[in-house]
Design a protein around this motif. Structure first.
Motif, mmCIF file in Angstrom:
data_model
loop_
_atom_site.group_PDB
_atom_site.id
_atom_site.type_symbol
_atom_site.label_atom_id
_atom_site.label_comp_id
_atom_site.label_asym_id
_atom_site.label_seq_id
_atom_site.Cartn_x
_atom_site.Cartn_y
_atom_site.Cartn_z
ATOM 1 N N VAL A 154 0.661 -1.246 0.015
ATOM 2 C CA VAL A 154 -0.100 0.157 -0.009
ATOM 3 C C VAL A 154 0.818 1.227 -0.025
ATOM 4 C CG1 VAL A 154 -1.617 1.362 1.430
ATOM 5 C CG2 VAL A 154 -1.919 -1.232 1.032
ATOM 6 N N LEU A 155 1.873 1.228 1.068
ATOM 7 C CA LEU A 155 2.900 2.334 0.796
ATOM 8 C C LEU A 155 3.266 2.649 -0.554
ATOM 9 C CD1 LEU A 155 4.336 4.537 2.407
ATOM 10 C CD2 LEU A 155 6.072 2.875 2.944
ATOM 11 N N VAL A 156 4.017 1.572 -1.252
ATOM 12 C CA VAL A 156 4.549 1.787 -2.578
ATOM 13 C C VAL A 156 3.572 2.306 -3.552
ATOM 14 C CG1 VAL A 156 5.338 0.335 -4.573
ATOM 15 C CG2 VAL A 156 6.103 -0.254 -2.278
ATOM 16 N N TRP A 157 2.188 1.966 -3.239
ATOM 17 C CA TRP A 157 1.065 2.474 -4.513
ATOM 18 C C TRP A 157 0.630 3.994 -4.175
ATOM 19 C CZ3 TRP A 157 -0.633 0.256 -8.883
ATOM 20 C CH2 TRP A 157 -0.014 -1.048 -9.242
ATOM 21 N N GLN A 158 0.792 4.287 -2.798
ATOM 22 C CA GLN A 158 0.511 5.542 -2.433
ATOM 23 C C GLN A 158 1.630 6.555 -2.803
ATOM 24 O OE1 GLN A 158 0.390 5.235 1.783
ATOM 25 N NE2 GLN A 158 -1.895 5.407 1.854
ATOM 26 N N VAL A 159 2.688 6.095 -2.702
ATOM 27 C CA VAL A 159 4.011 6.964 -3.572
ATOM 28 C C VAL A 159 3.601 7.000 -5.017
ATOM 29 C CG1 VAL A 159 6.398 6.922 -3.927
ATOM 30 C CG2 VAL A 159 5.482 6.343 -1.655
ATOM 31 N N LEU A 160 3.284 6.100 -5.746
ATOM 32 C CA LEU A 160 3.198 6.030 -7.273
ATOM 33 C C LEU A 160 1.898 6.884 -7.607
ATOM 34 C CD1 LEU A 160 3.998 2.523 -8.235
ATOM 35 C CD2 LEU A 160 5.169 4.338 -8.594
ATOM 36 N N PHE A 161 0.740 6.717 -6.593
ATOM 37 C CA PHE A 161 -0.452 7.153 -7.438
ATOM 38 C C PHE A 161 -1.092 8.319 -6.507
ATOM 39 C CE2 PHE A 161 -0.371 3.290 -9.317
ATOM 40 C CZ PHE A 161 -0.746 3.478 -10.747
ATOM 41 N N HIS A 162 -0.454 9.112 -5.525
ATOM 42 C CA HIS A 162 -0.785 10.101 -4.841
ATOM 43 C C HIS A 162 -0.940 11.216 -5.588
ATOM 44 C CE1 HIS A 162 -0.531 13.208 -1.593
ATOM 45 N NE2 HIS A 162 -1.153 12.323 -1.036
ATOM 46 N N ASN A 163 -1.637 12.361 -5.027
ATOM 47 C CA ASN A 163 -2.014 13.468 -5.892
ATOM 48 C C ASN A 163 -0.702 13.916 -6.421
ATOM 49 O OD1 ASN A 163 -3.370 15.270 -7.043
ATOM 50 N ND2 ASN A 163 -3.687 16.732 -5.277
ATOM 51 N N HIS A 164 0.395 13.965 -5.761
ATOM 52 C CA HIS A 164 1.595 14.280 -5.874
ATOM 53 C C HIS A 164 2.503 13.472 -5.897
ATOM 54 C CE1 HIS A 164 0.016 18.597 -5.331
ATOM 55 N NE2 HIS A 164 -0.363 18.317 -4.226
ATOM 56 N N GLY A 165 2.371 12.274 -6.670
ATOM 57 C CA GLY A 165 3.106 11.130 -6.583
ATOM 58 C C GLY A 165 3.800 10.966 -7.503
ATOM 59 N N THR A 166 4.586 9.773 -7.946
ATOM 60 C CA THR A 166 5.422 9.621 -9.015
ATOM 61 C C THR A 166 4.769 9.718 -10.597
ATOM 62 O OG1 THR A 166 6.984 8.219 -7.618
ATOM 63 C CG2 THR A 166 7.298 8.062 -10.067
ATOM 64 N N VAL A 167 3.571 9.125 -10.719
ATOM 65 C CA VAL A 167 2.908 9.023 -11.953
ATOM 66 C C VAL A 167 2.409 10.345 -12.045
ATOM 67 C CG1 VAL A 167 0.744 7.832 -13.022
ATOM 68 C CG2 VAL A 167 2.254 6.504 -11.326
ATOM 69 N N ASN A 168 2.047 11.055 -11.490
ATOM 70 C CA ASN A 168 1.450 12.454 -11.583
ATOM 71 C C ASN A 168 2.812 13.353 -12.108
ATOM 72 O OD1 ASN A 168 -1.228 12.013 -11.507
ATOM 73 N ND2 ASN A 168 -1.407 12.731 -9.439
ATOM 74 N N GLN A 169 4.013 13.108 -11.624
ATOM 75 C CA GLN A 169 5.118 13.921 -11.723
ATOM 76 C C GLN A 169 5.646 13.597 -13.116
ATOM 77 O OE1 GLN A 169 7.900 13.310 -8.811
ATOM 78 N NE2 GLN A 169 6.652 14.131 -7.278
ATOM 79 N N ILE A 170 5.449 12.448 -13.663
ATOM 80 C CA ILE A 170 5.852 12.073 -14.972
ATOM 81 C C ILE A 170 4.848 12.595 -15.948
ATOM 82 C CG2 ILE A 170 6.110 9.953 -16.548
ATOM 83 C CD1 ILE A 170 7.035 8.367 -14.075
ATOM 84 N N ILE A 171 3.488 12.372 -15.659
ATOM 85 C CA ILE A 171 2.546 12.902 -16.478
ATOM 86 C C ILE A 171 2.841 14.727 -16.822
ATOM 87 C CG2 ILE A 171 0.093 13.435 -16.746
ATOM 88 C CD1 ILE A 171 -0.528 10.743 -15.539
ATOM 89 N N GLU A 172 2.861 15.145 -15.410
ATOM 90 C CA GLU A 172 3.207 16.781 -15.591
ATOM 91 C C GLU A 172 4.383 17.040 -16.518
ATOM 92 O OE1 GLU A 172 3.116 17.790 -11.683
ATOM 93 O OE2 GLU A 172 0.548 17.488 -11.524
ATOM 94 N N ALA A 173 5.550 16.252 -16.257
ATOM 95 C CA ALA A 173 6.762 16.372 -16.794
ATOM 96 C C ALA A 173 6.691 16.222 -18.452
ATOM 97 C CB ALA A 173 7.856 15.154 -16.524
ATOM 98 N N MET A 174 5.441 15.500 -18.775
ATOM 99 C CA MET A 174 5.324 15.365 -20.357
ATOM 100 C C MET A 174 4.348 16.263 -20.827
ATOM 101 S SD MET A 174 5.407 11.294 -20.288
ATOM 102 C CE MET A 174 5.094 11.167 -22.039
ATOM 103 N N GLY A 175 3.914 17.231 -19.835
ATOM 104 C CA GLY A 175 3.071 18.269 -20.631
ATOM 105 C C GLY A 175 1.628 17.951 -20.283
ATOM 106 N N GLY A 176 1.227 16.840 -19.253
ATOM 107 C CA GLY A 176 -0.096 16.721 -19.160
ATOM 108 C C GLY A 176 -0.681 17.103 -17.540
ATOM 109 N N HIS A 177 -1.853 16.777 -17.290
ATOM 110 C CA HIS A 177 -2.446 17.271 -15.998
ATOM 111 C C HIS A 177 -2.462 16.214 -15.141
ATOM 112 C CE1 HIS A 177 -2.824 21.516 -17.490
ATOM 113 N NE2 HIS A 177 -3.300 20.971 -18.565
ATOM 114 N N GLY A 178 -1.853 16.065 -14.068
ATOM 115 C CA GLY A 178 -2.137 15.067 -13.013
ATOM 116 C C GLY A 178 -3.562 15.061 -12.289
ATOM 117 N N ILE A 179 -3.940 13.822 -12.050
ATOM 118 C CA ILE A 179 -5.184 13.531 -11.200
ATOM 119 C C ILE A 179 -4.792 12.948 -9.926
ATOM 120 C CG2 ILE A 179 -6.574 13.824 -13.612
ATOM 121 C CD1 ILE A 179 -6.662 10.825 -13.164
ATOM 122 N N ASP A 180 -5.686 13.073 -9.156
ATOM 123 C CA ASP A 180 -5.767 12.395 -7.747
ATOM 124 C C ASP A 180 -6.568 10.962 -8.067
ATOM 125 O OD1 ASP A 180 -5.551 11.424 -5.202
ATOM 126 O OD2 ASP A 180 -6.403 13.212 -4.286
#
Length: 295
Positions: free
Chosen positions: A124-150
């Motif tokens: 659960v801790l790993v997936w919180q880090v990945l899919f949190h509102n300011h998590g890794t997945v959103n940071q990658i999306i925003e770095a590619m010009g997209g908009h992260g979601i919670d």
């Protein structure tokens, strides 16, 4: 004649001994499973545990008109209908891939088996880090010009939970299929090769036939594990998650906390009936499909 009598006495003694060994387990099943389930059925037919007035199927009719129950049942059904077939198909595909001589086979096997050794809280801790509102997945999306979601608090939460379920269960199912593939008689495959059978024909008419008991077992195991996803969802979101993540276990847990035992009992009985029907359908289908192989 004496030898025959001794054999009969020996068999009778073996039966008595085997029954004596099974008897304690039977008593345990009766005390801890059968009797409590009968009590649950009784509670589902009365108005409350205090007055104990018989109301028939009234609790069941109220249950179907309860918005929380219908929402939980739909979410649980959707999750199981998507995650369980995907778990079976992907794990079978991985097992057939690893059956071949490919480079890095041991690394792939270790990668898919590693989630089995990780505790639920760590997962659960790993997936919180990945899919949190300011998590890794959103940071990658925003770095590619997209908009992260919670992810966890949106309608995409089901996708996150399905990916978590697959990541955690694919490895064990893959090992089961790899063992079943190794047990298929090699001479039948060789005869099919000599007769010019294609890979699709061998998979459908030979491998699937011999894999049918394992497919049934993996289906049942994945179905049971799909209902255990409540632990991960609860640790991620608590008692009242987003509507897309409100599972049947949430409903039962919250109903128990509110001491609404008759509603909880009715839901438990319905859940048991559905599980029995699903298991019966799977067993009948496996018996029809794999009957000629077993004989």
């Amino acid at each position: 004649m004496r030898n025959k009598t001794k054999d009969q006495c020996g068999r009778r003694g073996e039966r008595i001994f085997s029954n004596a060994c099974v008897f304690p387990s039977l008593i345990g099943v009766m005390i801890f499973f059968f009797v409590p389930f009968c009590i649950v059925i009784y509670y589902s037919l009365i108005n409350n545990p205090v007055l104990k007035e018989f109301v028939g199927l009234e609790n069941y009719t109220k249950l179907f008109s309860n918005s929380a129950f219908t929402k939980a049942a739909k979410n649980t059904a959707f999750f199981s209908l998507v995650s369980v077939p995907l778990s079976v198909i992907l794990s079978l595909g991985l097992a057939m891939l690893l059956e071949r001589n490919i480079p890095g086979k041991s690394i792939f096997r270790t990668f898919f088996l590693s989630p089995l050794m990780v505790p639920t809280a760590s997962v659960v801790l790993v997936w919180q880090v990945l899919f949190h509102n300011h998590g890794t997945v959103n940071q990658i999306i925003e770095a590619m010009g997209g908009h992260g979601i919670d992810w966890i608090k949106s309608s995409h939460g089901q996708l996150v939970i399905i990916c978590m379920f697959l990541w955690k269960n694919l490895g064990y199912n893959m090992i089961l299929f790899m063992s079943a593939l190794c047990a298929i008689p090699k001479d039948i495959i060789e005869v099919a090769d000599l007769e010019g059978a294609g890979s699709i024909y061998k998979f459908v008419h030979i491998k699937l036939r011999y894999l049918s008991p394992t497919i049934l077992f993996v289906l049942i195991l994945s179905l049971i594990n799909s209902f255990k996803i409540f632990r991960e969802v609860y640790l991620l979101t608590g008692n009242y998650p987003n509507d897309s993540l409100y599972m049947l276990q949430h409903f039962m847990n919250n109903t128990f906390n509110s001491l609404d035992y008759q509603k909880l009992s009715a839901a438990a009985v319905l859940f048991a009936i559905i599980m029995i029907v699903v298991m019966a359908v799977l067993l009948i289908a496996e018996n029809i499909f794999g009957k000629d192989v077993e004989n």
